[in-house]
Design an enzyme around this catalytic site. Structure first.
Site, PDB file in Angstrom:
ATOM      1  N   GLY A  66      46.744  36.114  32.193  1.00 48.44           N
ATOM      2  CA  GLY A  66      47.805  36.674  33.007  1.00 48.44           C
ATOM      3  C   GLY A  66      47.316  37.006  34.406  1.00 48.44           C
ATOM      4  O   GLY A  66      46.468  36.318  34.972  1.00 48.44           O
ATOM      5  N   SER A  67      47.822  38.084  34.948  1.00 48.21           N
ATOM      6  CA  SER A  67      47.547  38.406  36.351  1.00 48.21           C
ATOM      7  C   SER A  67      46.123  38.868  36.621  1.00 48.21           C
ATOM      8  O   SER A  67      45.732  38.999  37.788  1.00 48.21           O
ATOM      9  CB  SER A  67      48.533  39.471  36.840  1.00 48.21           C
ATOM     10  OG  SER A  67      49.844  38.930  36.901  1.00 48.21           O
ATOM     11  N   THR A  68      45.317  39.132  35.581  1.00 56.98           N
ATOM     12  CA  THR A  68      43.904  39.424  35.862  1.00 56.98           C
ATOM     13  C   THR A  68      43.243  38.202  36.505  1.00 56.98           C
ATOM     14  O   THR A  68      42.272  38.346  37.256  1.00 56.98           O
ATOM     15  CB  THR A  68      43.132  39.807  34.585  1.00 56.98           C
ATOM     16  OG1 THR A  68      43.148  38.719  33.655  1.00 56.98           O
ATOM     17  CG2 THR A  68      43.732  41.054  33.942  1.00 56.98           C
ATOM     18  N   PHE A  69      43.783  37.012  36.246  1.00 60.36           N
ATOM     19  CA  PHE A  69      43.213  35.797  36.825  1.00 60.36           C
ATOM     20  C   PHE A  69      43.491  35.699  38.325  1.00 60.36           C
ATOM     21  O   PHE A  69      42.858  34.905  39.027  1.00 60.36           O
ATOM     22  CB  PHE A  69      43.750  34.559  36.106  1.00 60.36           C
ATOM     23  CG  PHE A  69      42.966  33.300  36.389  1.00 60.36           C
ATOM     24  CD1 PHE A  69      41.713  33.107  35.834  1.00 60.36           C
ATOM     25  CD2 PHE A  69      43.480  32.326  37.238  1.00 60.36           C
ATOM     26  CE1 PHE A  69      40.981  31.956  36.107  1.00 60.36           C
ATOM     27  CE2 PHE A  69      42.760  31.176  37.513  1.00 60.36           C
ATOM     28  CZ  PHE A  69      41.502  30.987  36.946  1.00 60.36           C
ATOM     29  N   LYS A  70      44.410  36.504  38.814  1.00 60.24           N
ATOM     30  CA  LYS A  70      44.663  36.531  40.256  1.00 60.24           C
ATOM     31  C   LYS A  70      43.418  36.959  41.026  1.00 60.24           C
ATOM     32  O   LYS A  70      43.274  36.631  42.212  1.00 60.24           O
ATOM     33  CB  LYS A  70      45.836  37.461  40.572  1.00 60.24           C
ATOM     34  CG  LYS A  70      47.180  36.943  40.052  1.00 60.24           C
ATOM     35  CD  LYS A  70      48.290  37.964  40.234  1.00 60.24           C
ATOM     36  CE  LYS A  70      49.604  37.440  39.648  1.00 60.24           C
ATOM     37  NZ  LYS A  70      50.688  38.444  39.701  1.00 60.24           N
TER      38      LYS A  70
END
Length: 484
Positions: free
Chosen positions: A217-221
């Site tokens: 999810g957005s941790t990959f941002k």
């Protein structure tokens, strides 16, 4: 006749040399590998002829040997078994199997490793009973308790580590199981317990920290932002179009930000705001501009597409090759075929906290013989540099904004600057989300990195939020470290 005897002698000599070389290879060169092989049943059985070493965490015994009144002489006992199950695993001759550290450190614990050779010789000469070596871990029992208790009622995992050494301080998964049930030598009881655990749909035997991969999810941002900063073409003030709906190129599929609105006000949004508010559309736009190759290269610098041994085997997290444009856009916020273990997500934050350097994670501090001789003391080692110190400092500042007044506010701690990032990973339509948080504190001098993964929406379906469930778990773990 003499010529024939000479030829025969040469043949016999060559056969002798071949046999000597083969046995030497087996007994010396690959002895450790054979000893560690879980299919080596003799090693498993022989390990019960000696008093197996104890596994310690911070001076607390978490796996010990007790006398057995059957043919195996010794059996294993696991205090606080469910809390430590993903760490210790179990060993059992009835099931002919072992898991966790019982498998990974079997040679040392059974006293059969190459480093235990001199100790074995000394025990034989002195007439002392054979004993395996003790394994001392980096894990903190008090912190492990906090991590495990914080997962109560959830399906998920917590891992905490030191960013500058890679030493793992806590590794907890939920639901867990009583490893003592699988350490018994009663075959009917063990087989029944094993079957029940295997049939459990919640998969309590799975080590979710090292073996479970989910879309991050957005941790990959954080990875995508790191790639943008590394390119030299972007800063936190770089701007992107700010629509409420974005159509993936070449498709009729629309994506939205989490609240289905724009990313703040205005026709444009900065990279800093996009990360702080965890908006999907500008990160998809950024991913398309960077391209899949640049993102994959950055992901691999953090450890994606690599396996690790801590010494537990860690499943490789993945950023695949050959993503097309729609898939690349989705990867900008950790969807499509991007998958990560909680340990890998922790390693992303750890690299940022450690001025861009990724340390190899580890959980064994020392291997000590029964006479207290230190036989092995693994060193801290670098995996590589993921980003420059300057870019790491920039990203740290952006992560602090996430917690202070952004999407990760559930990790706020009074008087402490926490750097963090939440993530909400989608699955099939209607399925519960996977909730993530990763971060470190204090931001200016990091002592601990934490990653939290909560599956099945924390029991709330698609109503569960990362800031409301995953971030507070991380907060409790960080507070426990900082209060010591």
């Amino acid at each position: 006749m003499t010529k024939q005897l000479r030829r025969l002698s040469v043949v016999v000599l060559l056969m002798f040399i071949s046999l000597f070389a083969a046995t030497s290879w087996i007994q010396v060169a690959i002895a450790g590998e054979l000893s560690a092989n879980p299919e080596n049943r003799r090693t498993l059985y022989d390990s019960y002829e000696v008093q197996r070493g104890t596994i310690f965490a911070g001076g607390t015994a978490i796996a010990t040997s007790v006398p057995s009144n059957d043919l195996y002489s010794w059996s294993r006992s696991y205090p606080d078994a469910e809390m430590w199950a993903p760490v210790t695993g179990f060993i059992n001759p009835v099931l002919r199997s072992s898991t966790g550290l019982e498998q990974a450190m079997n040679a040392a614990l059974a006293g059969t490793g190459s480093q235990q050779f001199l100790t074995r010789v000394e025990q034989i000469v002195s007439g002392q009973p054979a004993r395996g070596s003790n394994v001392l871990l980096s894990l903190d029992p008090a912190l492990q308790q906090v991590a495990y208790d914080s997962l109560d009622g959830y399906e998920g995992a917590v891992v905490a580590l030191e960013p500058d050494t890679g030493r793992i301080l806590a590794l907890a998964t939920s639901p867990s199981f009583d490893t003592n049930l699988l350490a018994s030598h009663n075959s009917s009881e063990v087989n029944a317990a094993d079957q029940q655990l295997n049939d459990d749909p919640l998969r309590p035997k799975i080590n979710r920290v090292t073996s479970e991969t989910d879309p991050p999810g957005s941790t990959f941002k954080l990875v995508v932002t790191a790639a943008a900063l590394a390119s030299g073409e972007y800063t936190p003030e770089s701007t992107f179009d700010n629509p409420a709906t974005f159509t993936l190129p070449g498709t009729d599929t629309d994506i939205h930000n989490f609240d289905r609105g724009t990313c703040g006000r205005g026709d444009e949004v900065t990279l800093e705001t996009a990360l702080r508010l965890s908006c999907n559309i500008p990160m998809a736009e950024l991913a398309l501009e960077l391209g899949t190759d640049a993102i994959r290269e950055q992901a691999e610098k953090f450890g994606f597409n690599s396996t690790f041994e801590i010494p537990l085997d860690v499943t490789a997290s993945s950023y695949p090759e050959g993503l097309n444009e729609p898939q690349t856009a989705l990867s900008g916020f950790g969807q499509t075929d991007v998958r990560a273990t909680p340990l890998q997500v922790a390693m992303i934050s750890a690299a940022i906290a450690n001025e861009g350097i990724v340390m190899n994670p580890r959980m064994v501090d020392r291997v000590v013989a029964s006479d207290l001789t230190v036989q092995d003391e693994p060193a801290d080692t670098e995996f590589g540099r993921a980003m420059t110190a300057e870019d790491a400092a920039t990203l740290t500042e952006m992560m602090v904004g996430n917690v202070e007044n952004g999407a990760a506010s559930g990790a706020r701690i009074d008087g402490v600057d926490v750097a963090g990032k939440t993530g909400t990973a989608e699955h099939n339509p209607g399925d519960p989300y996977t909730l993530w948080f990763t971060g470190f504190a204090p931001a200016e001098n990091p002592e601990v990195v934490v990653a939290v993964m909560v599956q099945n929406g924390g029991g709330l379906g698609q109503e569960g939020t990362s800031s409301g469930i995953a971030a507070p778990i991380a907060k409790r773990v960080i507070e426990a470290v900082l209060s010591e």
